[in-house]
Design an enzyme around this catalytic site. Structure first.
Site, PDB file in Angstrom:
ATOM      1  N   SER A 127      97.300  64.445 167.578  1.00  0.00           N
ATOM      2  CA  SER A 127      98.265  65.113 168.459  1.00  0.00           C
ATOM      3  C   SER A 127      99.392  65.723 167.650  1.00  0.00           C
ATOM      4  CB  SER A 127      98.823  64.065 169.418  1.00  0.00           C
ATOM      5  OG  SER A 127      99.932  64.567 170.102  1.00  0.00           O
ATOM      6  N   TYR A 152     102.863  55.381 171.603  1.00  0.00           N
ATOM      7  CA  TYR A 152     101.695  56.276 171.669  1.00  0.00           C
ATOM      8  C   TYR A 152     101.617  57.134 170.401  1.00  0.00           C
ATOM      9  CZ  TYR A 152      98.902  60.386 172.664  1.00  0.00           C
ATOM     10  OH  TYR A 152      97.990  61.413 172.562  1.00  0.00           O
ATOM     11  N   LYS A 156      98.727  57.453 167.084  1.00  0.00           N
ATOM     12  CA  LYS A 156      98.050  58.624 166.497  1.00  0.00           C
ATOM     13  C   LYS A 156      98.317  58.688 164.994  1.00  0.00           C
ATOM     14  CE  LYS A 156      96.063  59.918 170.185  1.00  0.00           C
ATOM     15  NZ  LYS A 156      94.619  59.674 170.351  1.00  0.00           N
TER      16      LYS A 156
HETATM   17  P1  NAD Z   1      92.040  61.240 179.392  1.00  0.00           P
HETATM   18  O1  NAD Z   1      92.803  60.014 179.776  1.00  0.00           O
HETATM   19  O2  NAD Z   1      91.734  62.232 180.428  1.00  0.00           O
HETATM   20  O3  NAD Z   1      90.667  60.824 178.691  1.00  0.00           O
HETATM   21  C1  NAD Z   1      90.541  59.648 177.914  1.00  0.00           C
HETATM   22  C2  NAD Z   1      89.317  58.895 178.400  1.00  0.00           C
HETATM   23  O4  NAD Z   1      89.145  57.723 177.594  1.00  0.00           O
HETATM   24  C3  NAD Z   1      89.420  58.452 179.853  1.00  0.00           C
HETATM   25  O5  NAD Z   1      88.280  58.883 180.562  1.00  0.00           O
HETATM   26  C4  NAD Z   1      89.478  56.916 179.767  1.00  0.00           C
HETATM   27  O6  NAD Z   1      88.837  56.307 180.867  1.00  0.00           O
HETATM   28  C5  NAD Z   1      88.770  56.653 178.454  1.00  0.00           C
HETATM   29  N1  NAD Z   1      89.160  55.413 177.771  1.00  0.00           N
HETATM   30  C6  NAD Z   1      90.406  55.009 177.413  1.00  0.00           C
HETATM   31  N2  NAD Z   1      90.325  53.839 176.767  1.00  0.00           N
HETATM   32  C7  NAD Z   1      89.007  53.491 176.704  1.00  0.00           C
HETATM   33  C8  NAD Z   1      88.291  52.393 176.147  1.00  0.00           C
HETATM   34  N3  NAD Z   1      88.921  51.385 175.527  1.00  0.00           N
HETATM   35  N4  NAD Z   1      86.940  52.384 176.263  1.00  0.00           N
HETATM   36  C9  NAD Z   1      86.286  53.400 176.889  1.00  0.00           C
HETATM   37  N5  NAD Z   1      86.912  54.448 177.429  1.00  0.00           N
HETATM   38  C10 NAD Z   1      88.261  54.499 177.338  1.00  0.00           C
HETATM   39  O7  NAD Z   1      92.846  61.920 178.176  1.00  0.00           O
HETATM   40  P2  NAD Z   1      92.689  63.361 177.527  1.00  0.00           P
HETATM   41  O8  NAD Z   1      93.861  64.169 177.910  1.00  0.00           O
HETATM   42  O9  NAD Z   1      91.316  63.864 177.743  1.00  0.00           O
HETATM   43  O10 NAD Z   1      92.897  62.972 176.001  1.00  0.00           O
HETATM   44  C11 NAD Z   1      91.811  62.738 175.130  1.00  0.00           C
HETATM   45  C12 NAD Z   1      92.335  62.379 173.762  1.00  0.00           C
HETATM   46  O11 NAD Z   1      93.154  63.445 173.290  1.00  0.00           O
HETATM   47  C13 NAD Z   1      93.201  61.134 173.713  1.00  0.00           C
HETATM   48  O12 NAD Z   1      92.923  60.458 172.509  1.00  0.00           O
HETATM   49  C14 NAD Z   1      94.602  61.687 173.713  1.00  0.00           C
HETATM   50  O13 NAD Z   1      95.493  60.803 173.101  1.00  0.00           O
HETATM   51  C15 NAD Z   1      94.422  62.954 172.894  1.00  0.00           C
HETATM   52  N6  NAD Z   1      95.422  63.994 173.146  1.00  0.00           N
HETATM   53  C16 NAD Z   1      95.630  64.439 174.419  1.00  0.00           C
HETATM   54  C17 NAD Z   1      96.579  65.427 174.649  1.00  0.00           C
HETATM   55  C18 NAD Z   1      96.868  65.908 176.038  1.00  0.00           C
HETATM   56  O14 NAD Z   1      97.903  66.548 176.235  1.00  0.00           O
HETATM   57  N7  NAD Z   1      95.997  65.694 177.016  1.00  0.00           N
HETATM   58  C19 NAD Z   1      97.301  65.969 173.567  1.00  0.00           C
HETATM   59  C20 NAD Z   1      97.048  65.483 172.281  1.00  0.00           C
HETATM   60  C21 NAD Z   1      96.105  64.492 172.080  1.00  0.00           C
HETATM   61  C1  WQD Z   2     106.010  70.059 178.295  1.00  0.00           C
HETATM   62  C2  WQD Z   2     107.379  70.640 178.551  1.00  0.00           C
HETATM   63  C3  WQD Z   2     109.059  69.026 179.182  1.00  0.00           C
HETATM   64  C4  WQD Z   2     107.339  67.992 183.050  1.00  0.00           C
HETATM   65  C5  WQD Z   2     103.179  65.480 175.720  1.00  0.00           C
HETATM   66  C6  WQD Z   2     103.099  64.250 174.856  1.00  0.00           C
HETATM   67  C7  WQD Z   2     102.540  64.588 173.508  1.00  0.00           C
HETATM   68  C8  WQD Z   2     101.223  65.327 173.635  1.00  0.00           C
HETATM   69  C9  WQD Z   2     101.371  66.522 174.493  1.00  0.00           C
HETATM   70  C10 WQD Z   2      99.382  63.793 173.654  1.00  0.00           C
HETATM   71  C11 WQD Z   2     108.502  69.776 177.969  1.00  0.00           C
HETATM   72  C12 WQD Z   2     108.807  70.024 180.280  1.00  0.00           C
HETATM   73  C13 WQD Z   2     107.550  68.574 181.815  1.00  0.00           C
HETATM   74  C14 WQD Z   2     108.264  68.266 184.104  1.00  0.00           C
HETATM   75  C15 WQD Z   2     109.498  69.700 182.628  1.00  0.00           C
HETATM   76  N1  WQD Z   2     100.207  64.520 174.251  1.00  0.00           N
HETATM   77  N2  WQD Z   2     108.606  69.401 181.601  1.00  0.00           N
HETATM   78  N3  WQD Z   2     109.307  69.127 183.841  1.00  0.00           N
HETATM   79  O1  WQD Z   2     106.328  66.838 176.141  1.00  0.00           O
HETATM   80  O2  WQD Z   2     104.978  68.524 174.897  1.00  0.00           O
HETATM   81  O3  WQD Z   2     104.101  66.328 175.143  1.00  0.00           O
HETATM   82  O4  WQD Z   2     101.905  66.126 175.770  1.00  0.00           O
HETATM   83  O5  WQD Z   2      99.267  63.589 172.480  1.00  0.00           O
HETATM   84  O6  WQD Z   2     102.386  63.403 172.824  1.00  0.00           O
HETATM   85  O7  WQD Z   2     104.402  63.738 174.706  1.00  0.00           O
HETATM   86  O8  WQD Z   2     104.226  67.812 177.174  1.00  0.00           O
HETATM   87  O9  WQD Z   2     103.581  68.500 179.432  1.00  0.00           O
HETATM   88  O10 WQD Z   2     105.043  66.449 179.152  1.00  0.00           O
HETATM   89  O11 WQD Z   2     106.008  68.700 178.711  1.00  0.00           O
HETATM   90  O12 WQD Z   2     110.456  70.454 182.445  1.00  0.00           O
HETATM   91  O13 WQD Z   2     108.154  67.758 185.212  1.00  0.00           O
HETATM   92  O14 WQD Z   2     107.622  70.674 179.959  1.00  0.00           O
HETATM   93  O15 WQD Z   2     110.414  68.734 179.066  1.00  0.00           O
HETATM   94  O16 WQD Z   2     109.467  70.631 177.485  1.00  0.00           O
HETATM   95  P1  WQD Z   2     105.010  67.366 175.828  1.00  0.00           P
HETATM   96  P2  WQD Z   2     104.662  67.800 178.695  1.00  0.00           P
END
Ligand code: NAD
Ligand code: WQD
Length: 341
Positions: A127, A152, A156
């Site tokens: 991330s 969290y 990562k």
């Molecule tokens: P998500 O929660 O939709 O998907 C994660 C899946 O993993 C879920 O279906 C959950 O049921 C499963 N899971 C969690 N723990 C488990 C376990 N112990 N065993 C089996 N299954 C398990 O999340 P996402 O948004 O698809 O994110 C996927 C990955 O990407 C994560 O590692 C997250 O940290 C990373 N990530 C997400 C974002 C984002 O903004 N969505 C940004 C950066 C990184």
């Molecule tokens: C985006 C922008 C908020 C909600 C998160 C995780 C980060 C990564 C990506 C996994 C920000 C603003 C949001 C609302 C708002 N995930 N906002 N009103 O903060 O970039 O990061 O997702 O790895 O670890 O922290 O994403 O979608 O929460 O926010 O104004 O109700 O929207 O302040 O500027 P963010 P976000």
């Protein structure tokens, strides 16, 4: 012989979109997901889009016995894409041990499986959170990894270090960490998308839930930042673009074209978009006026961050193709689909 890919978290948001792209590229996909944050009906969506229903194990990756049984049953696995993790930043502050345990034990178990079952390649979901508030923008993979703002974020950072050190000790295996910026949107068919439980923490689900009437109004967290319009800046990319990057990273590793046995890539559009600009993009794409007001800053928010994705452009031959307006449109179509379920 088709290459077999184990996708952990494959029924989740990014995982399900990646499974679709993997199937379309001819991979044999096996999903492991304990459905903690996803629904079994996601498999129907994947089937409807691809015509294929991947084999599915409702198992916890932290349970070594369950994991071992999958690898024993599946035989040779060519790669693992590891999405499964807990991802709610705020919750991780309240439940740090649950986050460290789930996100790190799962990873270490998979690294064990790779050794025991000769799985040559791993793709890890990292991330942009690892950069904290960067000193210089855009961020490259060489930018400093800063103090994380939450447990969290530390999972990562620690995950990347665990993989780096393990790969250093296993020269015959390869791994990549993909640092996602802000994935948004849904599959254009509206058959799969993001399904947040409860009140969404992320901006785009909050926007679409407000527009459809589930929430009263969007609160914009701060308009007094040092940015052109005062609201925070992020790098939003469409989830299908992100999904395609996984296939490209995987193919490159399987073809032995990687430059080192552990590499890191930023995945973003390379463009900063403010919260107010994101709202405008939503309104423009959908014709729907969004009710919002400005409130105070959210604790722990980064002021501005966007990616330099040139390493991924060059090495993975990947770049984003979908605009933020198109992404908003797909998110809106998906929200409407959820409403009619
Ligand atoms: P998500 O929660 O939709 O998907 C994660 C899946 O993993 C879920 O279906 C959950 O049921 C499963 N899971 C969690 N723990 C488990 C376990 N112990 N065993 C089996 N299954 C398990 O999340 P996402 O948004 O698809 O994110 C996927 C990955 O990407 C994560 O590692 C997250 O940290 C990373 N990530 C997400 C974002 C984002 O903004 N969505 C940004 C950066 C990184
Ligand atoms: C985006 C922008 C908020 C909600 C998160 C995780 C980060 C990564 C990506 C996994 C920000 C603003 C949001 C609302 C708002 N995930 N906002 N009103 O903060 O970039 O990061 O997702 O790895 O670890 O922290 O994403 O979608 O929460 O926010 O104004 O109700 O929207 O302040 O500027 P963010 P976000």
């Amino acid at each position: 012989m088709r290459k077999k890919i184990v996708v952990t978290g494959g029924t989740g948001y990014i995982g399900s979109h990646t499974v679709v792209e993997l199937v379309a590229s001819g991979f044999d996909v096996v999903i492991i997901d304990n459905l903690f944050n996803s629904d079994i009906t996601v498999l129907d969506g994947i089937h409807a889009i691809t015509g294929v229903r991947p084999r599915f194990y409702d198992y916890d990756i932290c349970d070594l016995t369950q994991l071992e049984s999958v690898f024993a049953a599946e035989g040779q696995v060519d790669a693992i894409i590891h999405f499964a993790a807990y991802k709610a930043v705020g919750e991780s502050v309240r439940k740090p041990l649950e986050y460290y345990r789930n996100n790190l034990v799962s990873l270490m178990n998979l690294l064990d499986m790779m050794e025991r079952h000769n799985t040559p390649a791993l793709v890890f979901s990292s991330s942009c959170t690892v950069y904290g508030q960067p000193d210089e923008l855009p961020v490259t993979e060489l930018s400093q990894v800063k103090e994380a703002a939450s447990p969290y974020g530390y999972t990562k950072q620690a995950g990347e270090i665990i993989i780096r050190d393990t790969m250093a000790a296993r020269p015959s295996q390869t791994a990549v960490s993909l640092r996602y910026f802000n994935p948004i949107g849904a599959h254009p068919t509206a058959l799969i998308g993001e399904q947040p439980h409860g009140v969404p923490e992320n901006l785009v689900p909050f926007i679409t839930q407000t527009a459809i009437g589930i929430r009263d109004e969007l609160k914009v967290f701060g308009n007094d930042y040092d940015t052109p319009d005062g609201s925070c800046i992020r790098d939003y990319l469409h989830v299908v673009d992100l999904a395609r990057a996984h296939v490209m990273a995987l193919q490159r590793m399987l073809e032995g074209k990687n430059k080192a046995n552990y590499e890191v890539f930023n995945l973003g559009m390379g463009k900063g978009v403010s919260v107010l600009e994101a709202i405008t993009a939503f309104e423009k794409a959908t014709g729907v006026r969004l009710k919002y007001s400005v409130t105070g800053r959210r604790a722990g928010d980064i002021e501005k961050i966007w990616a330099d994705p040139s390493l991924a452009n060059r090495e993975l031959h990947w770049k984003t193709e979908i605009s933020i307006e198109e992404a908003m449109e797909t998110a809106w179509r998906w929200e409407n689909k959820l409403k009619n379920r």
